[in-house]
Design an enzyme around this catalytic site. Structure first.
Site, PDB file in Angstrom:
ATOM      1  N   TYR A 154       0.842  -1.209   0.000  1.00 33.76           N
ATOM      2  CA  TYR A 154       0.000   0.000   0.000  1.00 33.76           C
ATOM      3  C   TYR A 154       0.879   1.263   0.000  1.00 33.76           C
ATOM      4  O   TYR A 154       0.519   2.285  -0.583  1.00 33.76           O
ATOM      5  CB  TYR A 154      -0.955  -0.025   1.192  1.00 33.76           C
ATOM      6  CG  TYR A 154      -2.212   0.791   0.990  1.00 33.76           C
ATOM      7  CD1 TYR A 154      -3.102   0.511  -0.039  1.00 33.76           C
ATOM      8  CD2 TYR A 154      -2.512   1.858   1.837  1.00 33.76           C
ATOM      9  CE1 TYR A 154      -4.253   1.259  -0.232  1.00 33.76           C
ATOM     10  CE2 TYR A 154      -3.661   2.610   1.666  1.00 33.76           C
ATOM     11  CZ  TYR A 154      -4.528   2.302   0.630  1.00 33.76           C
ATOM     12  OH  TYR A 154      -5.656   3.050   0.451  1.00 33.76           O
ATOM     13  N   LYS A 161      -3.197   8.467   2.648  1.00 30.16           N
ATOM     14  CA  LYS A 161      -4.405   8.336   3.474  1.00 30.16           C
ATOM     15  C   LYS A 161      -4.191   8.954   4.864  1.00 30.16           C
ATOM     16  O   LYS A 161      -5.125   9.509   5.451  1.00 30.16           O
ATOM     17  CB  LYS A 161      -4.827   6.870   3.591  1.00 30.16           C
ATOM     18  CG  LYS A 161      -5.374   6.271   2.297  1.00 30.16           C
ATOM     19  CD  LYS A 161      -6.560   7.047   1.739  1.00 30.16           C
ATOM     20  CE  LYS A 161      -7.272   6.320   0.616  1.00 30.16           C
ATOM     21  NZ  LYS A 161      -8.225   7.184  -0.094  1.00 30.16           N
TER      22      LYS A 161
HETATM   23  N1  NAD Z   1     -11.855  -0.448  -2.381  1.00 31.42           N
HETATM   24  C1  NAD Z   1     -11.332  -0.452  -1.190  1.00 31.42           C
HETATM   25  O1  NAD Z   1     -10.952  -1.487  -0.648  1.00 31.42           O
HETATM   26  C2  NAD Z   1     -11.212   0.842  -0.423  1.00 31.42           C
HETATM   27  C3  NAD Z   1     -11.046   0.787   0.967  1.00 31.42           C
HETATM   28  C4  NAD Z   1     -10.940   1.969   1.679  1.00 31.42           C
HETATM   29  C5  NAD Z   1     -10.971   3.186   1.018  1.00 31.42           C
HETATM   30  N2  NAD Z   1     -11.124   3.195  -0.347  1.00 31.42           N
HETATM   31  C6  NAD Z   1     -11.157   4.506  -1.014  1.00 31.42           C
HETATM   32  O2  NAD Z   1     -12.394   4.700  -1.638  1.00 31.42           O
HETATM   33  C7  NAD Z   1     -12.236   5.684  -2.650  1.00 31.42           C
HETATM   34  C8  NAD Z   1     -12.915   5.210  -3.915  1.00 31.42           C
HETATM   35  O3  NAD Z   1     -12.180   4.119  -4.463  1.00 31.42           O
HETATM   36  P1  NAD Z   1     -12.847   2.765  -4.947  1.00 31.42           P
HETATM   37  O4  NAD Z   1     -12.185   1.663  -4.204  1.00 31.42           O
HETATM   38  O5  NAD Z   1     -14.307   2.863  -4.936  1.00 31.42           O
HETATM   39  O6  NAD Z   1     -12.285   2.610  -6.437  1.00 31.42           O
HETATM   40  P2  NAD Z   1     -12.807   3.181  -7.834  1.00 31.42           P
HETATM   41  O7  NAD Z   1     -11.709   2.850  -8.782  1.00 31.42           O
HETATM   42  O8  NAD Z   1     -14.150   2.671  -8.141  1.00 31.42           O
HETATM   43  O9  NAD Z   1     -12.885   4.747  -7.584  1.00 31.42           O
HETATM   44  C9  NAD Z   1     -11.758   5.577  -7.624  1.00 31.42           C
HETATM   45  C10 NAD Z   1     -12.190   6.830  -8.341  1.00 31.42           C
HETATM   46  O10 NAD Z   1     -11.138   7.798  -8.329  1.00 31.42           O
HETATM   47  C11 NAD Z   1     -11.275   8.509  -9.539  1.00 31.42           C
HETATM   48  N3  NAD Z   1     -10.069   9.259  -9.864  1.00 31.42           N
HETATM   49  C12 NAD Z   1      -8.777   8.844  -9.901  1.00 31.42           C
HETATM   50  N4  NAD Z   1      -7.991   9.855 -10.326  1.00 31.42           N
HETATM   51  C13 NAD Z   1      -8.796  10.924 -10.552  1.00 31.42           C
HETATM   52  C14 NAD Z   1      -8.595  12.237 -11.033  1.00 31.42           C
HETATM   53  N5  NAD Z   1      -7.378  12.681 -11.388  1.00 31.42           N
HETATM   54  N6  NAD Z   1      -9.667  13.062 -11.130  1.00 31.42           N
HETATM   55  C15 NAD Z   1     -10.913  12.642 -10.806  1.00 31.42           C
HETATM   56  N7  NAD Z   1     -11.173  11.395 -10.357  1.00 31.42           N
HETATM   57  C16 NAD Z   1     -10.125  10.547 -10.245  1.00 31.42           C
HETATM   58  C17 NAD Z   1     -11.559   7.427 -10.573  1.00 31.42           C
HETATM   59  O11 NAD Z   1     -12.108   7.951 -11.760  1.00 31.42           O
HETATM   60  C18 NAD Z   1     -12.559   6.572  -9.817  1.00 31.42           C
HETATM   61  O12 NAD Z   1     -13.865   7.007 -10.061  1.00 31.42           O
HETATM   62  C19 NAD Z   1     -10.741   5.925  -2.784  1.00 31.42           C
HETATM   63  O13 NAD Z   1     -10.377   7.072  -2.038  1.00 31.42           O
HETATM   64  C20 NAD Z   1     -10.157   4.685  -2.136  1.00 31.42           C
HETATM   65  O14 NAD Z   1      -8.845   4.885  -1.640  1.00 31.42           O
HETATM   66  C21 NAD Z   1     -11.246   2.067  -1.074  1.00 31.42           C
END
Ligand code: NAD
Length: 252
Positions: A154, A161
């Site tokens: 990570y 984060k």
């Molecule tokens: N999936 C997991 O296990 C998890 C756990 C905890 C936190 N998160 C967090 O949740 C959030 C959403 O991620 P997710 O897991 O749903 O994945 P996801 O890939 O579905 O979403 C990530 C989003 O970030 C957007 N993005 C990236 N670069 C960008 C930019 N330059 N401008 C605009 N948008 C941009 C992408 O278009 C996408 O829609 C993130 O912050 C991620 O770190 C995810």
């Protein structure tokens, strides 16, 4: 039954597809009666979301790597729907080569990119969002336990984060003058597009699910339901906080 977000207009940033945490938020918020506005990163994402997002939902392009794009997108939203009541920020990015190996492998340029997209974008959303947000508004971002623990692969995203969670506390203090709250949800590991960038992500999800109190991982809908609570007047006492929504994984 009236939903807890009836009459509220909420911007959701970061739906990429049906697996996105932001889409779990979309479903939960819609069910609670909110009017939703989406921002998407680029044309490719728009084509993806247009397959399942209802046609009457306003969608605005917003690549957050440049703060002026956030301003332009929010200006468009304000001109179209007026003031809003909340923002969900569900955006993060790090170059895939930085999501494997050792933290010392990461160069400054890719470190800065991860910080700009994953952390500064929340500051931009708060900066331009507060100018068009009703009193009593709420901003929610998504974080992960890799901010506090050294989770394999990570690496610089964990560091981002940690910065994001600190940003939540400073923004919560600064936006309190407008009675706008800022909080984060620390979600358990869920297979999404973003997670597949992390080396050995299957193992990460497997271990994470094993540590959940009932052996089952959290769902995007459960994350969305907590987001609905944080955007609603039911949570006015929760300010600048990080709430775990991970089925207890962080306890084990
Ligand atoms: N999936 C997991 O296990 C998890 C756990 C905890 C936190 N998160 C967090 O949740 C959030 C959403 O991620 P997710 O897991 O749903 O994945 P996801 O890939 O579905 O979403 C990530 C989003 O970030 C957007 N993005 C990236 N670069 C960008 C930019 N330059 N401008 C605009 N948008 C941009 C992408 O278009 C996408 O829609 C993130 O912050 C991620 O770190 C995810």
């Amino acid at each position: 039954m009236t939903g807890i977000l009836e009459g509220k207009k909420i911007i959701i940033m970061g739906v990429a597809n049906k697996r996105s945490l932001a889409y779990g938020c979309f479903q939960a918020l819609a069910e609670q009666g909110a009017q939703l506005i989406l921002t998407y990163q680029n044309e490719r994402m728009k084509r993806s979301i247009d397959k399942f997002i209802p046609e009457d939902v306003l969608e605005v392009e917003c690549d957050v790597s440049e703060p002026e794009n956030v301003k332009a997108a929010f200006d468009t939203i304000k001109a179209t729907v007026g003031n809003v009541d909340g923002i969900i920020h569900a955006i993060a990015y790090a170059d895939p080569e930085d999501l494997s190996g050792q933290t010392t492998d990461a160069g400054l340029e890719s470190f800065e990119k991860a910080q700009a997209i994953s952390v500064y974008s929340l500051i931009s959303a708060a900066k331009y969002g507060r100018e068009m947000m009703n009193e009593g508004g709420s901003i929610v971002t998504l974080t992960y336990m890799g901010s506090e623990r050294a989770v394999p692969n990570y690496n610089i995203m964990g560091i981002a984060k940690a910065g994001l969670e600190s940003t939540v506390r400073y923004l919560a203090r600064d936006l309190a003058v407008q009675n706008i709250r800022v909080n984060a949800i620390s979600a358990g590991a869920i297979k999404t597009l973003a997670v597949t960038g992390v080396k050995d992500y299957n193992k990460l999800i497997e271990i994470s699910n094993e540590r959940a109190v009932n052996g089952e991982g959290v769902t995007i809908r459960e994350v969305g339901d907590t987001a609905a609570f944080l955007l609603s007047p039911l949570s006015t006492g929760v300010v600048g906080d990080v709430i775990y929504v991970d089925k207890g994984t962080h306890l084990m």
